[in-house]
Design a protein around this motif. Structure first.
Motif, short mmCIF file in Angstrom:
data_model
loop_
_atom_site.label_atom_id
_atom_site.label_comp_id
_atom_site.label_asym_id
_atom_site.label_seq_id
_atom_site.Cartn_x
_atom_site.Cartn_y
_atom_site.Cartn_z
N ALA A 174 8.59 -17.07 -21.80
CA ALA A 174 9.83 -17.62 -22.35
C ALA A 174 10.20 -16.93 -23.66
O ALA A 174 11.38 -16.64 -23.92
CB ALA A 174 9.67 -19.12 -22.57
N GLU A 175 9.20 -16.63 -24.47
CA GLU A 175 9.47 -15.95 -25.74
C GLU A 175 9.96 -14.52 -25.50
O GLU A 175 10.84 -14.03 -26.20
CB GLU A 175 8.18 -15.92 -26.57
CG GLU A 175 8.36 -15.32 -27.95
CD GLU A 175 7.06 -15.31 -28.75
OE1 GLU A 175 7.04 -14.70 -29.83
OE2 GLU A 175 6.07 -15.93 -28.29
N GLU A 187 13.63 -14.44 -24.57
CA GLU A 187 14.56 -15.01 -25.55
C GLU A 187 15.59 -13.96 -25.98
O GLU A 187 15.26 -12.84 -26.37
CB GLU A 187 13.79 -15.50 -26.78
CG GLU A 187 14.65 -16.28 -27.76
CD GLU A 187 13.84 -16.82 -28.93
OE1 GLU A 187 14.44 -17.38 -29.84
OE2 GLU A 187 12.59 -16.69 -28.89
N ASN A 204 17.57 -5.96 -26.10
CA ASN A 204 17.50 -7.30 -25.52
C ASN A 204 18.23 -7.40 -24.17
O ASN A 204 18.73 -8.46 -23.80
CB ASN A 204 18.07 -8.36 -26.48
CG ASN A 204 17.00 -8.91 -27.38
OD1 ASN A 204 15.81 -8.73 -27.14
ND2 ASN A 204 17.42 -9.57 -28.46
N SER A 230 13.42 -8.02 -20.67
CA SER A 230 12.22 -8.45 -21.39
C SER A 230 11.08 -7.48 -21.13
O SER A 230 11.06 -6.80 -20.09
CB SER A 230 11.83 -9.86 -20.95
OG SER A 230 11.59 -9.88 -19.55
#
Length: 515
Positions: A344-345, A348, A399, A402
């Motif tokens: 999840a990080e 982000e 970004n 990931s």
């Protein structure tokens, strides 16, 4: 109706016979020359060289050849050149007698009785020699069309084993096979395929090992279609395979003569096509695509370990992206909490959904792979490495994707590269996108559905009467032993696979014993 068909058939045979009579080589050289000059009009690369031989230059002769395939130097230095020089000094009657009785013994010469056969022989790269007063032509073998010669196999690199690879010349390729199988039971049958290209195709097999049903089926497939031209063995493969719509190849291809010989000794059939450096091996099956030719040159422990690694790699290359999407979108509870938080990080700030993110990066790596193949020389390898690093790093910093997705795509690419056969690996690269969609939108149930569909499709494939998943499924033929993932020690490999005849199933025996 039957009588009408028979009448039509007899009429066609009669018409063909009349055409054959019209193109029969005449004893009158002028008639032959007229036909050839009309047939070869505006073919500036084909030379028609008239000459007069014998005492006082009384005998008219004609030499027809392609300029590059048969040079003047070849004609001067060869046995036929020496024969022509000899004709300058003898009488016309002696020339006729010499040609009729001795021409086939001085060189690689074949007598032809038809003008169309003479033109076809000339187009294969040989010279054709006509003499006035003699109703046959002599086909004289030349050096043939230019070719690259024997080269190292590029797509099947090995650490141990022969470095020789097939070339573009079908004659050279069959000679490389004959070099390793010095046995008259190795048969080489020739076919000319293509109405306009007349591409020479050879079928190689071991006479006492191959099943007659398999051989007849191969010959039927080669003769059941007509096409303008066959430019590569890949076209031949697509026209003759059982299930044309399947992404999985039903012929095994190889650039290595030792691999072709190994399969011939197993009872398979090898097809060589002119202008193609790959041999087609049939029947093909799943397990043979996962084998490397050097598996039999290494010790069985290491060879078995590498085979298992390849099977794990192909599963990873096919299922891993879809499995990742299924877990992070539907089944997060099966992962440890710290790993879920890490995923999840990492995601982000990524603006795209996980499915779009993964498809985007997979397509980017496919572009890099294709660019690396098309760019010539060592620059292609540099583009593949640098492009992967730059695009992956830039996409992570921007970004767009990931880091975990970059790792998933890299593992998938490495897994597909471990498969020895590129065409077989390409099929799984396509299937990977099916699993990606199924896993992304149906979760684990989609992955199970994909496995069911792929295995079901593979189980239904048949290559020339042999199931594609042999030896993992039940086989009809009881003789022989087909290996799976485990490579049997060489001294225990006493039986041939099921492709060979029942009476020839024994491959290895110890001298002085019956077993």
């Amino acid at each position: 109706m039957i009588r009408g068909w028979e009448h039509e058939r007899s009429g066609n045979v009669k018409e063909q016979r009349e055409l054959k009579e019209q193109t029969r080589i005449s004893a009158n050289l002028r008639e032959n020359e007229k036909y050839l000059r009309t047939r070869l009009e505006n073919c500036s690369d084909i030379l028609i060289r008239p000459m007069r031989l014998g005492e006082n230059h009384k005998v008219d002769c004609l030499m027809v050849y392609i300029e590059v395939a048969v040079s003047n130097m070849i004609l001067d230095d060869s046995a036929i050149g020496k024969m022509i020089n000899h004709f300058w000094e003898i009488s016309p009657d002696q020339i006729q007698d010499f040609v009729q009785n001795n021409s086939l013994g001085i060189a690689d010469v074949k007598k032809l009785a038809d003008l169309d056969e003479a033109v076809e022989a000339m187009l294969t790269g040989d010279a054709v020699f006509f003499i006035d007063g003699y109703d046959k032509a002599m086909k004289i073998s030349g050096k043939g069309y230019p070719s690259m010669g024997v080269m190292e196999a590029e797509s099947e690199k090995v650490l141990r084993g022969s470095r020789e690879g097939f070339s573009d010349s079908v004659k050279s390729n069959s000679a490389l096979v004959r070099k390793r199988l010095r046995d008259t039971r190795l048969k080489v049958e020739e076919y000319k395929i293509g109405v306009r290209s007349h591409t020479l195709t050879q079928v190689l097999y071991m006479d006492d090992l191959v099943y007659e049903e398999l051989l007849e089926k191969v010959k039927e497939r080669l003769e059941e279609f007509e096409i303008d031209g066959i430019l590569n063995s890949g076209m031949l493969e697509q026209l003759t395979e059982d299930v044309w719509y399947s992404p999985f190849p039903q012929y095994q291809t190889t650039e290595r003569p030792d691999r072709a010989v190994q399969e011939i000794l197993n009872g398979k059939v090898v097809i060589l096509c002119d202008n193609s450096p790959e041999a087609l091996i049939l029947p093909g099956n799943f397990n043979s695509f996962m084998e490397s030719s050097e598996d039999w040159y290494h010790r069985f422990e290491m060879a078995s370990f590498l085979r298992m690694l390849r099977y794990l790699a192909i599963i990873m290359a096919t299922v891993l992206p879809g499995l990742y999407l299924a877990v992070i979108r539907f089944h997060t509870q099966i992962l440890p909490g710290t790993l879920i938080l890490s995923f999840a990080e990492a995601r982000e700030g990524v603006p795209f959904s996980s499915v779009v993110e993964l498809i985007f990066l997979e397509l980017a790596f496919e572009l890099i792979r294709e660019a690396g193949v098309r760019v010539p020389g060592s620059l292609g390898n540099a583009i593949g490495i640098v492009g992967g690093l730059v695009i992956g790093q830039a996409a992570v910093e921007a970004n767009l994707v990931s880091p975990i997705v970059v790792m998933i795509v890299a593992l998938t690419a490495l897994g597909s590269m471990t498969v020895p056969n590129e065409e077989f690996a390409a099929a799984f690269r396509l299937v990977k996108y099916v699993f990606l969609i199924l896993g992304g939108y149906l979760g684990i149930y989609g992955i199970v559905l994909g496995v069911y569909l792929v295995v079901g499709h593979l189980a239904g494939l048949v290559s020339f009467g042999v199931p594609y998943l042999v030896p993992f499924i039940k086989k009809e033929r009881k003789s022989g032993r087909e290996e799976g993932i485990w490579r049997v020690p060489l001294r225990m490999r006493k039986l041939r696979p099921l492709y060979a005849r029942e009476e020839q199933k024994i491959r290895l025996t110890r001298k002085g014993s019956g077993s």
